[in-house]
Write an enzyme that holds these catalytic residues in place. Structure first.
Site, PDB file in Angstrom:
ATOM      1  N   HIS A 476       0.798  -1.087  -0.014  1.00 19.06           N
ATOM      2  CA  HIS A 476      -0.151  -0.022  -0.054  1.00 19.06           C
ATOM      3  C   HIS A 476       0.822   1.342  -0.001  1.00 19.06           C
ATOM      4  CE1 HIS A 476      -3.648   2.540   1.110  1.00 19.06           C
ATOM      5  NE2 HIS A 476      -2.432   3.028   1.764  1.00 19.06           N
ATOM      6  N   GLU A 477       1.731   1.358   0.926  1.00 23.45           N
ATOM      7  CA  GLU A 477       2.684   2.596   1.274  1.00 23.45           C
ATOM      8  C   GLU A 477       3.578   2.644  -0.175  1.00 23.45           C
ATOM      9  OE1 GLU A 477       1.855   4.704   3.367  1.00 23.45           O
ATOM     10  OE2 GLU A 477       0.531   3.693   4.281  1.00 23.45           O
ATOM     11  N   HIS A 480       1.709   4.643  -2.961  1.00 18.14           N
ATOM     12  CA  HIS A 480       1.953   6.071  -2.753  1.00 18.14           C
ATOM     13  C   HIS A 480       3.322   6.502  -3.289  1.00 18.14           C
ATOM     14  CE1 HIS A 480      -1.802   6.775  -0.277  1.00 18.14           C
ATOM     15  NE2 HIS A 480      -1.215   6.276   0.648  1.00 18.14           N
ATOM     16  N   HIS A 483       3.199   6.735  -6.924  1.00 18.64           N
ATOM     17  CA  HIS A 483       2.601   8.115  -7.270  1.00 18.64           C
ATOM     18  C   HIS A 483       3.799   9.167  -7.144  1.00 18.64           C
ATOM     19  CE1 HIS A 483      -1.513  10.099  -6.959  1.00 18.64           C
ATOM     20  NE2 HIS A 483      -1.169  10.467  -7.773  1.00 18.64           N
TER      21      HIS A 483
HETATM   22 ZN   LIG Z   1      -2.345   5.077   2.230  1.00 18.09          ZN
END
Ligand SMILES: [Zn+2]
Length: 689
Positions: A476-477, A480, A483
């Site tokens: 998940h991290e 980011h 991104h």
């Molecule tokens: Zn998050």
């Protein structure tokens, strides 16, 4: 902004005063002290004040370059020092650091207010905004003008002097009330901890949990055992306690928190909602929800309602079906009337009977470095062509931190990735991604990003093993991070994760899909001692078990979301009597009231919205999950883990950051608007396709 104060004279040896000479401007951590940070932040604010004074004092007609881009260029020292200091505050705090934080927080807030409420500056921005369609701007510059204008309008720049004064009063009282709400909640939660004198009542808890309860009691100076409460309605001990009367006491303590007596948050919540409604009207919006949604991808309360409406009825139906399964098991125990305090306990029983997954036994398959390199990095290479080279010659801000250089398929350096995975004193809880440097063509910068986790380090040099949850968190991290790394914009205002709150979790949630993707999993999930792959039957059982309990989980989340919306759609004139009645009426009106499924947070302990940044924004989690689930379908429809898919997702969505309308970026990938069906299916709220 008119009173330009003289800059404090910074010491010449402060390494923050100039751009870092290290690769990609990685901060020279070893040379930076906290005093350097403090001094550079103060000097940075003064420098930006002078830069803004020069913009305002310009005799030229306001245009993109001399006003908006000039603002975008301003504050480079402030940004550079702030990125270092605020990252250190999260990852390696200390008494001196906290002292500087307390000193600088009000100065930074005042700095930002002075900028946003400067009438002369807004007059120039407003002029550029008024002529934006005739100025021949490229699309990203046009969006920059609109973005700055909206930032200023939402901060109150359009108000006259009396309006600005009232706004200041409202902001001040709201800030104090939020602090009160948070402090009362903490005190009420501590006071509501459940004391147990008879060890036998704790039947069902493990030895470690009983020991923790005994220590908690001793710390508090009470006899016996103490069961402290966590923030949400559901308390983990409720899944284990066999004593029904004790379950009831814990449940009632949880839902009754801060709702009466000395630390009653009810009147505080009502006052906060009312003042937010007044502030929204002052700023030209019908309600606070409308104000918040003006800066979101959802945009309107109607869009939020339409999304929620597709989910409430199926979530309810699923919760009812789950309740029937629970009642059956409860009846075997001689419990004829399932109550809300029984839910978690019987849900665990059903889970254990139907899906035999012992998640604790999975850890030997999830060794941290193997998950990172052969799982997370490998998936990013297969999808996006990124390669990761460990750079032990580059130092982080703590010996735990490792630095990797990221290059693309052509061998060009994309950015730097810092990994800081271990829990330690001075690091805040949770997991997150943040940036030391963001990408921008205007400032000629490439991204330097960091992931923080809070994994316990194994004893003396032994490999660190993760739980399945921690594996998901790392993917998940890193979503980011992708991104941030993939950003290819002109203006720093739009770099990477600078997107609305109801969009920012979408790319990170999408990246979670690769954790259990067979090809990725086969690469990293190897037993730490034997090298054996994780058996396929275990993976199937994990996936099947994930569906159990989704009816309850979805309904309790939706109830909290609807409550948040209801509180922020009042007007200053709305009559509110007892906040508990308001809450009940709101849930009934939305069809989300359920005797066995209380909201995840009730009003008096809804910290996210009354003492956090999620007012009228608690819907964001499921809003971005709709986009996520629909994108997972898109990857699957197109062959899954393929470079073509990764490249399309990166070019059309990750790289554009906030420089285009995020939902337009979504459409560029998906070919249409988001469809909630895949999310409903994922949560078991629809028959399987
Ligand atoms: Zn998050």
């Amino acid at each position: 902004m008119s009173a330009v104060q003289p800059a404090p004279a910074p010491s010449a040896d402060n390494p923050l005063l100039a751009p870092s000479p290290l690769p990609l401007q990685l901060p020279p951590f070893a040379a930076i002290t906290l005093e350097h940070c403090r001094e550079a932040l103060l000097a940075g604010m003064a420098e930006q004040r002078a830069e803004v004074a020069a913009i305002v004092g310009s005799a030229e007609r306001p245009d993109l370059a001399n006003t908006v881009v000039a603002l975008e260029r301003s504050g480079r020292l402030y940004r550079r020092a702030g990125a270092v200091f605020h990252n250190l505050a999260s990852s390696v705090s200390s008494p001196r650091l906290r002292e500087i934080e307390r000193e600088l927080a009000p100065l930074e807030a005042a700095h930002s207010d002075a900028l946003r409420l400067d009438p002369a500056l807004f007059a120039r921005l407003d002029a550029v905004h008024a002529g934006r369609h005739e100025a021949g701007l490229d699309p990203e510059s046009l969006r920059l003008v609109e973005r700055y204008h909206l930032d200023f309008v939402l901060s109150g720049a359009r108000l006259d002097e009396a309006g600005r004064a009232r706004l200041g009063e409202l902001n001040q009282e709201l800030s104090a009330l939020s602090t009160t709400f948070g402090q009362q909640l903490q005190l009420a939660t501590e006071a509501a901890a459940v004391v147990v004198t008879d060890r036998a009542q704790l039947d069902g808890l493990g030895d470690a949990e009983v020991g923790a309860a005994a220590r908690a009691a001793a710390d508090r100076g009470v006899e016996g055992f103490l069961l402290p409460l966590l923030l949400p309605t559901g308390q983990p001990v409720l899944a284990k306690l066999r004593d029904r009367a004790l379950r009831r006491r814990v449940f009632e303590a949880s839902v009754g928190r801060a709702s009466a007596g000395e630390h009653d948050n009810g009147p505080v919540a009502v006052r906060i909602a009312r003042l937010r409604a007044e502030r929204a009207r002052l700023l030209g919006f019908p309600t606070h929800a409308d104000l918040v949604l003006a800066d979101s991808t959802a945009r309107t309360t109607e869009a939020v309602d339409a999304m929620l409406a597709t989910m409430v009825a199926p979530a309810r139906a699923n919760a009812d079906a789950e309740a029937a399964a629970l009642a059956e098991v409860a009846a075997r125990d001689g419990v004829p009337d399932l109550a809300p305090w029984d839910w978690a306990y019987y849900s665990e029983r059903v889970r254990a009977e139907r899906y035999a997954v012992d998640t604790a036994a999975l850890r030997p398959w999830f060794e941290l470095d193997r998950v990172l390199v052969d799982g997370v990095f490998r998936a990013a290479e297969l999808l996006y062509g990124y390669r990761f080279t460990h750079r032990p010659d580059l130092a982080g801000y703590h010996p735990d931190v490792r630095v990797w250089e990221v290059s693309d398929a052509q061998g060009e350096t994309v950015g730097l990735y810092l990994g800081d995975f271990y829990a330690r004193e001075g690091k805040r809880g949770g997991a997150w991604m943040s940036s030391f440097v963001t990408q921008s063509r205007l400032l000629d910068t490439r991204p330097v990003v960091v992931n923080n986790l809070n994994v316990s380090r194994a004893a003396d040099g032994r490999p660190t093993l993760l739980t399945l949850d921690e594996v998901n968190t790392l993917f998940h991290e890193f979503g980011h991070t992708l991104h941030g790394l993939s950003s290819a914009v002109t203006y720093p205002r739009f770099a990477g994760t600078s997107v609305p709150r109801d969009f920012v979790e979408f790319p990170s949630q999408v990246n979670e899909m690769w954790a259990l993707w067979p090809e990725v999993l086969a690469g990293y999930a190897r037993h730490v001692e034997t090298g054996e792959p994780l058996p396929a039957s275990v993976v199937e059982a994990i996936e099947a078990a994930q569906l159990w309990g989704e009816g309850f989980a979805t309904l309790e989340y939706l109830a909290a979301t609807l409550l948040d919306q209801a509180w922020h759609r009042i007007t200053p004139e709305t009559e509110i009597g007892d906040p508990a009645d308001f809450e009940r009426a709101a849930l009934e009106a939305a069809g989300a009231a359920h005797d066995l499924v209380p909201p995840r947070y009730r009003t008096t302990y809804f910290q996210h919205v009354f003492a956090g940044g999620y007012a009228a924004g608690y819907y964001s989690y499921i809003w971005s999950e709709v986009l996520d689930a629909d994108t997972v379908e898109w990857f699957k429809e197109n062959g899954g883990l393929r470079r073509e898919n990764g490249d399309a997702f990166r070019e059309r969505l990750l790289s554009v950051g906030g420089s285009v309308d995020p939902l337009a970026a979504f459409r560029a990938v998906r070919g249409r608007d988001a469809d909630p069906t895949p999310l409903l299916r994922r949560r078991g709220l629809l028959p399987a396709a």
